[in-house]
Design an enzyme around this catalytic site. Structure first.
Site, PDB file in Angstrom:
ATOM      1  N   GLY A 188      42.241  54.673  41.625  1.00 32.14           N
ATOM      2  CA  GLY A 188      42.525  54.151  42.962  1.00 32.14           C
ATOM      3  C   GLY A 188      41.923  52.758  43.073  1.00 32.14           C
ATOM      4  O   GLY A 188      42.607  51.730  42.987  1.00 32.14           O
ATOM      5  N   ARG A 189      40.596  52.753  43.174  1.00 37.22           N
ATOM      6  CA  ARG A 189      39.870  51.507  43.437  1.00 37.22           C
ATOM      7  C   ARG A 189      40.163  50.399  42.424  1.00 37.22           C
ATOM      8  O   ARG A 189      40.319  49.234  42.810  1.00 37.22           O
ATOM      9  CB  ARG A 189      38.377  51.835  43.419  1.00 37.22           C
ATOM     10  CG  ARG A 189      37.504  50.729  43.925  1.00 37.22           C
ATOM     11  CD  ARG A 189      36.017  51.043  43.700  1.00 37.22           C
ATOM     12  NE  ARG A 189      35.636  52.387  43.991  1.00 37.22           N
ATOM     13  CZ  ARG A 189      35.045  52.797  45.118  1.00 37.22           C
ATOM     14  NH1 ARG A 189      34.781  51.926  46.062  1.00 37.22           N
ATOM     15  NH2 ARG A 189      34.705  54.063  45.277  1.00 37.22           N
ATOM     16  N   TYR A 220      28.146  53.750  53.226  1.00 32.89           N
ATOM     17  CA  TYR A 220      27.532  53.786  51.894  1.00 32.89           C
ATOM     18  C   TYR A 220      26.593  52.595  51.662  1.00 32.89           C
ATOM     19  O   TYR A 220      26.154  52.381  50.528  1.00 32.89           O
ATOM     20  CB  TYR A 220      28.603  53.723  50.793  1.00 32.89           C
ATOM     21  CG  TYR A 220      29.803  54.603  50.992  1.00 32.89           C
ATOM     22  CD1 TYR A 220      29.702  55.992  50.917  1.00 32.89           C
ATOM     23  CD2 TYR A 220      31.064  54.046  51.236  1.00 32.89           C
ATOM     24  CE1 TYR A 220      30.816  56.790  51.072  1.00 32.89           C
ATOM     25  CE2 TYR A 220      32.185  54.842  51.385  1.00 32.89           C
ATOM     26  CZ  TYR A 220      32.055  56.216  51.311  1.00 32.89           C
ATOM     27  OH  TYR A 220      33.168  57.008  51.462  1.00 32.89           O
ATOM     28  N   GLU A 255      43.832  59.090  37.351  1.00 32.20           N
ATOM     29  CA  GLU A 255      44.039  58.991  38.801  1.00 32.20           C
ATOM     30  C   GLU A 255      43.272  57.790  39.375  1.00 32.20           C
ATOM     31  O   GLU A 255      42.410  57.955  40.240  1.00 32.20           O
ATOM     32  CB  GLU A 255      43.544  60.274  39.485  1.00 32.20           C
ATOM     33  CG  GLU A 255      44.242  61.545  39.030  1.00 32.20           C
ATOM     34  CD  GLU A 255      43.627  62.812  39.651  1.00 32.20           C
ATOM     35  OE1 GLU A 255      42.517  62.743  40.231  1.00 32.20           O
ATOM     36  OE2 GLU A 255      44.260  63.871  39.550  1.00 32.20           O
ATOM     37  N   CYS A 312      29.374  49.814  69.315  1.00 32.87           N
ATOM     38  CA  CYS A 312      28.051  50.065  69.886  1.00 32.87           C
ATOM     39  C   CYS A 312      27.189  50.954  68.993  1.00 32.87           C
ATOM     40  O   CYS A 312      26.856  52.088  69.354  1.00 32.87           O
ATOM     41  CB  CYS A 312      28.212  50.689  71.265  1.00 32.87           C
ATOM     42  SG  CYS A 312      29.259  49.664  72.282  1.00 32.87           S
TER      43      CYS A 312
END
Ligand code: LLP
Length: 417
Positions: A275-276, A316, A273, A342
């Site tokens: 993704g990155r 992170y 699986e 802000c």
């Protein structure tokens, strides 16, 4: 390797100058390279040649339907975690029988939709979920094909928010309960035992946690077979890391070789699986400097993108390289690259050496293809940015920039006001 490179000091995405797209589309925008997406997919998937396997792209990392379509055309399946992601995967043309559904909190509505669509497999994460799934499948006259997601209690060296395979994490079922859950599942009429799964974390740059997890799963897998359960699929999840800065993750070939060595001989279909590793370095966020200012000990470059567009640095403390779109500026300075939101946490880089950007200059935040737009929000009532895909010499807007008016959709002032 990706297709964002300089030609005569100007940043290109494949054959198109990034500045040209910025002029047409405005800023900020995410920019994806089709050649990079498909290349990464084939490098990853091809590494497992010789082993029966299915590569299910993790839709949470980037859920734009054009990105999903590009991958579907190359043969990818999908790893989804919600009804919304299922809709996207199907709309993009990913066949239902290549879709796996993970997540600790699948809602009855999502389960129904997935059963109705005849997806390949549910990765079940608790006994209660198993019971709900079985009941809903029964009322629909369907059989749900499942893998039990195991929590192998393996520490992975990554940000604590994205480590998922330790005993203290909410994911999966503890190893010691695995056989018990399989025995219960085996008795359920509307449940078909199809596999075993895990996902130990994301942005892992060391191979050992993966091989340890695979060995743990293999042990249970063999025990289940000895008990007469005919499971075939072993899903190791995603998690292979990429280079944002100086990380040195294993190449997919090295990763695949290590996994193959362990499971060769078992007749297993391996599900992955990623993704990155497919989309992370296939996308950038392009933003424009609005203002600069200096305080007694800091220089700030304020750009038109913010933490709502790319939250990874704020959430992170993650690193994204900062590059000029035109390399015309000489000298380097130390500065903070910040957005207009802000909050002091609204930064992309702090005390980083970078070109002395001036108002109007375009800035590229690199490696932003994964968990970039998919985590974007409307905080500060900021419209989410456009997304653009380049293929060779062409580019296309694959998601329009939101407009402020759209953000009010669904809101109303009650009569008593
Ligand atoms: N499978 C499951 C069950 C997952 O939970 C995940 C990611 C993946 C696959 C894909 O992992 P990948 O190959 O992309 O590492 N927002 C964070 C990352 C969260 C990952 C969550 N799960 C970030 O920006 O770093």
């Amino acid at each position: 390797m990706h297709h964002f490179a300089y030609r005569d000091d100007e940043l290109y995405c494949e054959e198109v100058p990034v500045a040209h797209i910025a002029d047409q589309v405005g800023t900020p925008f995410y920019l994806y390279s089709h050649a990079t997406i498909t290349r990464h997919y084939h490098v990853f998937d091809g590494a497992f040649n010789g082993l029966e396997h299915l590569t299910c792209f993790s839709v949470k990392s980037n859920s734009n339907i054009a990105v999903l379509r590009a991958l579907a055309r190359e043969g990818a399946g999908a790893d989804i975690v919600s009804g919304g992601e299922l809709l996207r995967a199907l709309r993009a043309g990913i066949p239902a029988d290549k879709i796996v559904f993970s997540g600790v909190g699948k809602t009855p509505a999502d389960i129904e939709l997935a059963l109705q669509s005849d997806i390949f497999m549910f990765n079940v994460e608790s006994l209660q979920e198993l019971q709900v799934l079985s009941r809903i499948a029964g009322t629909k006259g369907k059989t749900a094909s499942i893998a039990v997601r195991i929590n192998p209690d393996i520490a992975a060296d990554t940000h604590p928010y994205i480590a998922t395979g330790m005993g203290e994490n909410k994911f999966g079922i503890p190893m010691r309960d695995a056989l018990h859950v399989y025995k219960i599942a085996d008795e359920l009429k509307h449940i078909e035992l199809s596999g075993i799964s895990c996902h130990i974390g994301s942005q892992l740059t060391d191979i050992h946690p993966f091989t340890k997890a695979l060995e743990s799963l293999q042990k249970i897998f063999r025990e289940l077979r000895e008990m007469g359960m005919e499971i075939r699929n072993l899903n190791l999840g995603g998690g292979l890391g990429i280079t944002y800065d100086e990380e040195n993750p294993p190449h997919p070939n090295e990763y695949a070789r290590a996994l193959k060595e362990i499971i060769e001989g078992d007749s297993i279909t391996l599900i992955l699986e990623p993704g990155r590793v497919i989309i992370g370095n296939a996308g950038i966020l392009v933003t424009r400097a609005l203002y600069t200012k200096s305080t007694s000990n800091k220089r700030f470059i304020i750009v038109d993108a913010a933490m709502n567009d790319l939250i990874r640095p704020a959430l992170y403390n993650s690193f994204h390289a900062v590059q000029p779109v035109k390399r015309t500026l000489s000298g380097m300075i130390k500065a903070d690259l910040v957005g207009p939101v802000c909050e002091t946490g609204d930064f992309f880089a702090r005390d980083r050496t970078m070109p002395p950007f001036e108002p109007g200059d375009l800035v590229a935040l690199m490696s932003a293809g994964a968990y970039g737009f998919s985590m974007a929000s409307n905080y500060n009532s900021r419209p989410r940015p456009a997304e653009v895909m380049v293929k060779g010499g062409q580019f296309s807007i694959i998601r329009e920039r939101e407009i402020p008016e759209e953000l009010l959709k669904g809101e109303s002032v009650p009569a008593f006001l």
